[in-house]
Write a protein that holds these residues in place. Structure first.
Motif, mmCIF file in Angstrom:
data_model
loop_
_atom_site.group_PDB
_atom_site.id
_atom_site.type_symbol
_atom_site.label_atom_id
_atom_site.label_comp_id
_atom_site.label_asym_id
_atom_site.label_seq_id
_atom_site.Cartn_x
_atom_site.Cartn_y
_atom_site.Cartn_z
ATOM 1 N N UNK A 105 0.820 -1.166 0.027
ATOM 2 C CA UNK A 105 0.063 -0.189 -0.111
ATOM 3 C C UNK A 105 0.937 1.306 -0.035
ATOM 4 N N UNK B 67 -2.847 3.941 13.072
ATOM 5 C CA UNK B 67 -3.812 2.619 12.666
ATOM 6 C C UNK B 67 -5.137 2.888 13.104
ATOM 7 N N UNK C 54 3.680 0.702 3.000
ATOM 8 C CA UNK C 54 3.518 -0.682 3.852
ATOM 9 C C UNK C 54 4.009 -1.749 2.952
ATOM 10 N N UNK D 140 10.244 2.714 15.234
ATOM 11 C CA UNK D 140 9.544 3.731 16.116
ATOM 12 C C UNK D 140 8.778 2.777 17.230
ATOM 13 N N UNK E 41 6.047 7.468 16.853
ATOM 14 C CA UNK E 41 6.186 7.824 15.502
ATOM 15 C C UNK E 41 5.787 9.279 14.945
ATOM 16 N N UNK E 42 5.721 10.212 16.194
ATOM 17 C CA UNK E 42 5.541 11.514 15.931
ATOM 18 C C UNK E 42 6.906 12.019 15.222
ATOM 19 N N UNK F 294 0.951 5.547 17.912
ATOM 20 C CA UNK F 294 2.212 5.106 18.488
ATOM 21 C C UNK F 294 2.946 6.439 18.700
ATOM 22 N N UNK G 7 -5.524 -5.539 13.397
ATOM 23 C CA UNK G 7 -4.307 -4.823 12.912
ATOM 24 C C UNK G 7 -3.140 -5.956 12.450
ATOM 25 N N UNK H 152 7.340 5.501 7.028
ATOM 26 C CA UNK H 152 7.120 7.005 6.926
ATOM 27 C C UNK H 152 8.532 7.478 6.488
ATOM 28 N N UNK I 21 -6.644 1.038 8.063
ATOM 29 C CA UNK I 21 -5.131 1.540 7.630
ATOM 30 C C UNK I 21 -4.422 1.566 8.865
ATOM 31 N N UNK I 22 -2.940 1.328 8.271
ATOM 32 C CA UNK I 22 -1.814 1.460 9.311
ATOM 33 C C UNK I 22 -0.897 2.850 8.981
ATOM 34 N N UNK I 23 -1.256 3.399 8.049
ATOM 35 C CA UNK I 23 -0.663 4.643 7.681
ATOM 36 C C UNK I 23 -1.484 5.837 7.667
ATOM 37 N N UNK I 24 -2.336 5.987 8.597
ATOM 38 C CA UNK I 24 -3.093 6.960 8.519
ATOM 39 C C UNK I 24 -2.166 8.306 9.348
ATOM 40 N N UNK I 25 -2.854 9.617 9.005
ATOM 41 C CA UNK I 25 -1.929 10.544 9.703
ATOM 42 C C UNK I 25 -2.697 11.400 10.768
ATOM 43 N N UNK J 1 2.338 9.528 10.684
ATOM 44 C CA UNK J 1 2.024 9.048 9.718
ATOM 45 C C UNK J 1 1.803 7.452 9.582
ATOM 46 N N UNK J 2 1.971 6.985 10.951
ATOM 47 C CA UNK J 2 1.684 5.543 11.265
ATOM 48 C C UNK J 2 0.433 5.300 11.942
ATOM 49 N N UNK K 137 10.224 5.258 10.928
ATOM 50 C CA UNK K 137 10.118 6.445 10.334
ATOM 51 C C UNK K 137 11.614 6.992 9.818
ATOM 52 N N UNK L 281 5.346 -0.778 8.369
ATOM 53 C CA UNK L 281 5.107 0.630 8.060
ATOM 54 C C UNK L 281 6.107 1.542 8.032
ATOM 55 N N UNK M 276 3.959 7.498 2.520
ATOM 56 C CA UNK M 276 4.253 6.402 3.696
ATOM 57 C C UNK M 276 3.468 5.192 2.643
#
Lengths: 144, 181
Positions: free
Chosen positions: A71, B47, A82, A120, B65-66, B62, A130, A95, B23-27, B44-45, A137, A93, A80
């Motif tokens: 994705x 879920x 996957x 991360x 991941x910021x 998470x 999930x 970023x 999604x696992x790549x939401x923002x 941007x990670x 990152x 994932x 980003x």
């Protein structure tokens, strides 16, 4: 008088140097990992197998992962992706570091990629919707 | 006979997945704005999961991941404010409460009322908010803006930087969910 002027100039120089150093420290950009060698390299399958039994010494480490892109999510200033498999929910994932988005302009879903980034988070919960997840990152291509 | 039940189970599992979007790549972006400084962190990670049959909605964020544009901000955020080694994630578990008003089979923009429990920094609070759901091309986009008062979640700001960090930060959610296969 000359002596006083000399001390004054030295004091101004010291203050200026200190101000520049403080400014540089406060505004230091985040680390660029693209030029660094990953501590560990895995295929997607190897990484998923590893985290099922051992997640120690992974967080905050620079690792490389190769696998298929399942994705890609893009917006105006971020990319980003996957890495995973169509048959399981678990995935990695990534970023992408904003400094290296251009390098990944031609990626597409279903194609292989070798990427590196800082771990991360590692989430191991096979019961969750999930699946297991390794979040990276500051990602960039892993150039050998 | 055994095979028949297995097939029924498989069909049931496929049907339950057909209503799940994930999604696992939401923002998620948070912004702290004061006259002295604007600070922005982007994750941007994220879920996110939406069950369009019963409206169940979940977010997992998470904290590590910021990402920030400055190293010092990133370190202070993780070590001093969010204590991300001790409390690694924030969550929201709730539901879309006006599900009948949203037609997931038809492309369009819909107002979405959401209620549930938000857990940040190990503090849980019941929250309600209104966001937007965009249905387009088989994908679902969740959009929502809200404020978080830092003190409500026991996030303390040291006196030395209290003028540089807003007491309430703006949070923007943008997650594009695809159907679980």
């Amino acid at each position: 008088m000359n002596q006083k002027l000399k001390y004054l100039l030295i004091a101004v120089a010291v203050i200026l140097i200190a101000a520049v150093l403080v400014w540089k420290f406060v505004n230091k950009p985040t680390t660029d990992y693209a030029g660094q060698k990953p501590e560990m390299s895995y295929s997607f399958a190897e990484l998923m197998k590893k985290i099922e039994t051992d997640t120690s010494n992974m967080k905050d480490k620079l690792i490389a992962v190769n696998g298929n892109i399942t994705k890609i999510t893009k917006d105006s200033n971020s990319v980003r992706l996957e890495i995973g498999s169509d048959t399981i929910m678990s995935s990695v994932t990534c970023d992408i570091d904003a400094r290296y988005i251009k390098e990944l302009a031609n990626i597409s879903e279903g194609t292989p990629i070798d990427i590196k980034g800082i771990v991360s988070e590692v989430t191991v919960d096979p019961e969750s919707s999930f699946g297991n997840t390794v979040a990276l990152i500051y990602c960039s291509l892993n150039k050998k | 006979m055994k095979n028949f039940f297995l097939i029924l189970l498989l069909i049931g599992a496929l049907q339950s997945n057909a209503q799940m979007y994930l999604t696992k790549t939401g923002k998620i972006t948070f912004t702290s704005k004061t006259p002295l400084e604007t600070i922005e962190g982007v994750n941007k990670s994220v879920g996110s999961l939406l069950d369009i049959k019963n409206g169940r909605l979940e977010f997992i964020v998470q904290i590590k991941s910021f990402v920030f544009d400055r190293q010092l901000l990133q370190e202070h955020f993780n070590e001093n404010y969010m204590e991300s080694n001790k409390i690694p994630r924030a969550t929201f578990k709730g539901s879309v409460t006006n599900l009948a008003a949203i037609n997931f089979a038809k492309d369009g923009e819909y107002k979405a009322d959401v209620a549930g429990t938000m857990n940040i920094h190990n503090v849980s609070k019941e929250v309600k908010n209104t966001g937007k759901i965009i249905v387009k091309g088989g994908m679902i986009t969740l959009l929502c803006d809200f404020s978080v008062v830092l003190a409500d979640y026991n996030i303390s700001i040291p006196g030395a930087v209290k003028d540089k960090i807003s007491k309430d930060v703006k949070v923007a959610v943008n997650c594009v969910l695809s159907q679980v296969k």
